[in-house]
Each structure stands twice: as C-alpha cells, then as structure tokens.
Write a protein that holds these residues in place. Structure first.
Motif, PDB file in Angstrom:
ATOM      1  N   VAL A  46      20.971  12.291 -22.058  1.00 55.76           N
ATOM      2  CA  VAL A  46      22.069  12.832 -21.261  1.00 55.76           C
ATOM      3  C   VAL A  46      21.831  12.490 -19.792  1.00 55.76           C
ATOM      4  CG1 VAL A  46      23.358  14.897 -20.628  1.00 55.76           C
ATOM      5  CG2 VAL A  46      22.290  14.746 -22.889  1.00 55.76           C
ATOM      6  N   PHE A  47      22.812  11.863 -19.187  1.00 50.51           N
ATOM      7  CA  PHE A  47      22.723  11.429 -17.789  1.00 50.51           C
ATOM      8  C   PHE A  47      23.891  12.083 -17.063  1.00 50.51           C
ATOM      9  CE2 PHE A  47      20.962   7.777 -15.285  1.00 50.51           C
ATOM     10  CZ  PHE A  47      21.607   8.073 -14.099  1.00 50.51           C
ATOM     11  N   THR A  48      23.619  13.057 -16.197  1.00 50.64           N
ATOM     12  CA  THR A  48      24.694  13.719 -15.471  1.00 50.64           C
ATOM     13  C   THR A  48      24.735  13.252 -14.023  1.00 50.64           C
ATOM     14  OG1 THR A  48      23.320  15.653 -14.971  1.00 50.64           O
ATOM     15  CG2 THR A  48      24.681  15.767 -16.953  1.00 50.64           C
ATOM     16  N   LEU A  49      25.936  13.212 -13.503  1.00 55.46           N
ATOM     17  CA  LEU A  49      26.185  12.836 -12.114  1.00 55.46           C
ATOM     18  C   LEU A  49      26.891  13.984 -11.433  1.00 55.46           C
ATOM     19  CD1 LEU A  49      27.633   9.272 -12.819  1.00 55.46           C
ATOM     20  CD2 LEU A  49      25.310   9.806 -12.044  1.00 55.46           C
ATOM     21  N   MET A  50      26.411  14.382 -10.259  1.00 58.73           N
ATOM     22  CA  MET A  50      27.036  15.448  -9.473  1.00 58.73           C
ATOM     23  C   MET A  50      27.340  14.928  -8.085  1.00 58.73           C
ATOM     24  SD  MET A  50      24.805  18.798 -10.343  1.00 58.73           S
ATOM     25  CE  MET A  50      25.833  20.072 -11.004  1.00 58.73           C
ATOM     26  N   LYS A  51      28.466  15.328  -7.553  1.00 55.72           N
ATOM     27  CA  LYS A  51      28.904  14.892  -6.229  1.00 55.72           C
ATOM     28  C   LYS A  51      28.098  15.599  -5.145  1.00 55.72           C
ATOM     29  CE  LYS A  51      32.172  13.527  -3.139  1.00 55.72           C
ATOM     30  NZ  LYS A  51      31.524  12.721  -2.144  1.00 55.72           N
ATOM     31  N   GLY A  52      27.659  14.809  -4.180  1.00 52.92           N
ATOM     32  CA  GLY A  52      26.997  15.331  -2.996  1.00 52.92           C
ATOM     33  C   GLY A  52      27.425  14.511  -1.799  1.00 52.92           C
ATOM     34  N   ASN A  53      27.489  15.116  -0.648  1.00 53.28           N
ATOM     35  CA  ASN A  53      27.949  14.408   0.543  1.00 53.28           C
ATOM     36  C   ASN A  53      26.837  13.661   1.266  1.00 53.28           C
ATOM     37  OD1 ASN A  53      30.631  15.221   0.237  1.00 53.28           O
ATOM     38  ND2 ASN A  53      30.175  17.190   1.177  1.00 53.28           N
ATOM     39  N   ASP A  54      25.646  14.212   1.272  1.00 52.96           N
ATOM     40  CA  ASP A  54      24.543  13.609   2.013  1.00 52.96           C
ATOM     41  C   ASP A  54      23.417  13.271   1.044  1.00 52.96           C
ATOM     42  OD1 ASP A  54      23.018  12.706   4.150  1.00 52.96           O
ATOM     43  OD2 ASP A  54      22.202  14.688   4.564  1.00 52.96           O
ATOM     44  N   VAL A  55      23.575  12.156   0.330  1.00 53.93           N
ATOM     45  CA  VAL A  55      22.602  11.753  -0.672  1.00 53.93           C
ATOM     46  C   VAL A  55      21.580  10.832  -0.027  1.00 53.93           C
ATOM     47  CG1 VAL A  55      22.269  10.537  -2.849  1.00 53.93           C
ATOM     48  CG2 VAL A  55      24.295  11.969  -2.509  1.00 53.93           C
ATOM     49  N   GLN A  56      20.306  11.236  -0.076  1.00 52.28           N
ATOM     50  CA  GLN A  56      19.238  10.429   0.514  1.00 52.28           C
ATOM     51  C   GLN A  56      18.009  10.488  -0.381  1.00 52.28           C
ATOM     52  OE1 GLN A  56      18.505  11.658   4.534  1.00 52.28           O
ATOM     53  NE2 GLN A  56      20.578  11.204   5.193  1.00 52.28           N
ATOM     54  N   TYR A  57      17.893   9.512  -1.249  1.00 51.72           N
ATOM     55  CA  TYR A  57      16.711   9.415  -2.094  1.00 51.72           C
ATOM     56  C   TYR A  57      15.617   8.675  -1.321  1.00 51.72           C
ATOM     57  CZ  TYR A  57      19.493  11.019  -6.025  1.00 51.72           C
ATOM     58  OH  TYR A  57      20.280  11.772  -6.845  1.00 51.72           O
ATOM     59  N   PRO A  58      14.352   8.939  -1.636  1.00 52.25           N
ATOM     60  CA  PRO A  58      13.276   8.180  -0.996  1.00 52.25           C
ATOM     61  C   PRO A  58      13.440   6.681  -1.272  1.00 52.25           C
ATOM     62  CG  PRO A  58      12.393  10.048  -2.215  1.00 52.25           C
ATOM     63  CD  PRO A  58      13.845   9.950  -2.560  1.00 52.25           C
ATOM     64  N   LYS A  59      12.916   5.862  -0.374  1.00 53.56           N
ATOM     65  CA  LYS A  59      13.093   4.414  -0.463  1.00 53.56           C
ATOM     66  C   LYS A  59      12.663   3.845  -1.816  1.00 53.56           C
ATOM     67  CE  LYS A  59      12.039   0.105   1.795  1.00 53.56           C
ATOM     68  NZ  LYS A  59      11.642  -0.588   2.973  1.00 53.56           N
ATOM     69  N   THR A  60      11.606   4.347  -2.395  1.00 58.00           N
ATOM     70  CA  THR A  60      11.098   3.798  -3.649  1.00 58.00           C
ATOM     71  C   THR A  60      11.715   4.430  -4.900  1.00 58.00           C
ATOM     72  OG1 THR A  60       9.246   5.346  -3.633  1.00 58.00           O
ATOM     73  CG2 THR A  60       8.886   3.159  -2.621  1.00 58.00           C
ATOM     74  N   PHE A  61      12.587   5.439  -4.741  1.00 55.16           N
ATOM     75  CA  PHE A  61      13.200   6.089  -5.893  1.00 55.16           C
ATOM     76  C   PHE A  61      14.132   5.117  -6.600  1.00 55.16           C
ATOM     77  CE2 PHE A  61      16.718   8.202  -7.968  1.00 55.16           C
ATOM     78  CZ  PHE A  61      16.056   9.082  -8.795  1.00 55.16           C
ATOM     79  N   HIS A  62      14.062   5.093  -7.923  1.00 54.09           N
ATOM     80  CA  HIS A  62      14.992   4.292  -8.720  1.00 54.09           C
ATOM     81  C   HIS A  62      14.982   4.785 -10.161  1.00 54.09           C
ATOM     82  CE1 HIS A  62      11.128   2.269  -9.352  1.00 54.09           C
ATOM     83  NE2 HIS A  62      11.606   1.884 -10.528  1.00 54.09           N
ATOM     84  N   ILE A  63      15.990   4.364 -10.899  1.00 53.38           N
ATOM     85  CA  ILE A  63      16.023   4.581 -12.340  1.00 53.38           C
ATOM     86  C   ILE A  63      15.962   3.206 -12.988  1.00 53.38           C
ATOM     87  CG2 ILE A  63      17.280   6.759 -12.182  1.00 53.38           C
ATOM     88  CD1 ILE A  63      19.780   5.210 -13.128  1.00 53.38           C
ATOM     89  N   GLY A  64      15.429   3.121 -14.199  1.00 56.10           N
ATOM     90  CA  GLY A  64      15.251   1.822 -14.834  1.00 56.10           C
ATOM     91  C   GLY A  64      15.954   1.728 -16.176  1.00 56.10           C
ATOM     92  N   PHE A  65      16.484   0.538 -16.436  1.00 58.89           N
ATOM     93  CA  PHE A  65      17.092   0.232 -17.725  1.00 58.89           C
ATOM     94  C   PHE A  65      16.346  -0.950 -18.333  1.00 58.89           C
ATOM     95  CE2 PHE A  65      20.532   2.529 -15.701  1.00 58.89           C
ATOM     96  CZ  PHE A  65      20.974   3.340 -16.734  1.00 58.89           C
ATOM     97  N   ALA A  66      15.514  -0.665 -19.336  1.00 57.70           N
ATOM     98  CA  ALA A  66      14.743  -1.702 -20.016  1.00 57.70           C
ATOM     99  C   ALA A  66      15.655  -2.499 -20.939  1.00 57.70           C
ATOM    100  CB  ALA A  66      13.609  -1.066 -20.816  1.00 57.70           C
ATOM    101  N   GLN A  67      15.445  -3.805 -20.940  1.00 51.58           N
ATOM    102  CA  GLN A  67      16.203  -4.716 -21.789  1.00 51.58           C
ATOM    103  C   GLN A  67      15.261  -5.316 -22.835  1.00 51.58           C
ATOM    104  OE1 GLN A  67      19.642  -4.944 -21.186  1.00 51.58           O
ATOM    105  NE2 GLN A  67      19.026  -3.268 -19.826  1.00 51.58           N
ATOM    106  N   GLU A  68      15.843  -5.804 -23.909  1.00 51.67           N
ATOM    107  CA  GLU A  68      15.031  -6.350 -25.002  1.00 51.67           C
ATOM    108  C   GLU A  68      14.379  -7.673 -24.657  1.00 51.67           C
ATOM    109  OE1 GLU A  68      16.836  -6.384 -28.829  1.00 51.67           O
ATOM    110  OE2 GLU A  68      17.571  -4.337 -28.633  1.00 51.67           O
ATOM    111  N   ASN A  69      14.994  -8.444 -23.738  1.00 54.55           N
ATOM    112  CA  ASN A  69      14.445  -9.761 -23.440  1.00 54.55           C
ATOM    113  C   ASN A  69      14.894 -10.223 -22.055  1.00 54.55           C
ATOM    114  OD1 ASN A  69      17.143 -10.900 -23.807  1.00 54.55           O
ATOM    115  ND2 ASN A  69      16.768 -10.610 -25.997  1.00 54.55           N
ATOM    116  N   LYS A  70      14.309 -11.318 -21.617  1.00 61.16           N
ATOM    117  CA  LYS A  70      14.624 -11.871 -20.301  1.00 61.16           C
ATOM    118  C   LYS A  70      16.067 -12.332 -20.212  1.00 61.16           C
ATOM    119  CE  LYS A  70       9.975 -13.437 -19.103  1.00 61.16           C
ATOM    120  NZ  LYS A  70       9.136 -14.572 -18.717  1.00 61.16           N
TER     121      LYS A  70
END
Length: 113
Positions: A46-70
């Motif tokens: 489950v991936f939820t999205l919520m609205k925010g006005n001042d979104v500031q994630y740290p520079k190195t923050f990310h989410i990843g989507f693994a793929q089966e191959n190159k």
C-alpha cells in the motif's frame, strides 16, 4: 516481517499518482479529491500519497523500484526521457541504476541487480 505500506507527503497528489501509475504500474484504489490517494502494487503493498504544501525530504531520501533486468531499467529511462523528464543514463553502481525527480517533490531510483 513484511513492510506493508508507505505514506509520502507530496506537493501534487494527482501528478505523483499519475507518475507512479504510468511508469511503475501502481493502481489507485481510493482517493479523496486532490489531497489523498491510496495506490497498490501487484504484491499488495500500500502506497499512500498525502497533500502537503512545504515538502522537503533530505537530499539522499528516495524510494526504489527494482526491475527484473537491465533492459527494463533502460526502457523506463527512455520513456521518462521521451516524456520530458531530466534523467541521466543508467550506470552500474550498487546495481544498474538511475534516479529521477518525481512530480510532487520526491526522488525515485530505478534499478536492477
């Protein structure tokens, strides 16, 4: 133990939702206007999205989507380029990978091992 959900605060729920649906196959099953959306992957995550006005994630923050191959990584990279996203070509780092700034104020990594 299995991670079952993640909530991200984003500046634009509709744009982030469309991005995640188009490029990563998530499916929206519920939403409340432009302020909240509930998306699922094929494994029931489950991936939820919520609205925010001042979104500031740290520079190195990310989410990843693994793929089966190159090839899948290359295909997503090419689709993003064709659609106007500023993405660099994939590189062999900790996997075959690239990053993209997603609509809504967060970063996505696409990779294969």
């Amino acid at each position: 133990m299995k991670l079952n959900h993640l909530n991200l605060t984003v500046t634009d729920v509709s744009a982030a939702r469309g991005f995640l649906e188009k490029y990563f196959g998530l499916t929206c099953r519920a939403s409340r206007g432009n302020g909240f959306a509930v998306l699922f992957d094929d494994d029931g995550f489950v991936f939820t999205l919520m609205k925010g006005n001042d979104v500031q994630y740290p520079k190195t923050f990310h989410i990843g989507f693994a793929q089966e191959n190159k090839e899948s990584v290359d295909q997503i990279n090419q689709r993003l380029k064709e659609d106007g996203f500023d993405v660099k070509p994939p590189q062999q780092l900790h996997g075959y990978t690239f990053y993209v700034d997603a609509p809504g104020g967060f970063t996505v990594e696409v990779l294969s091992q």
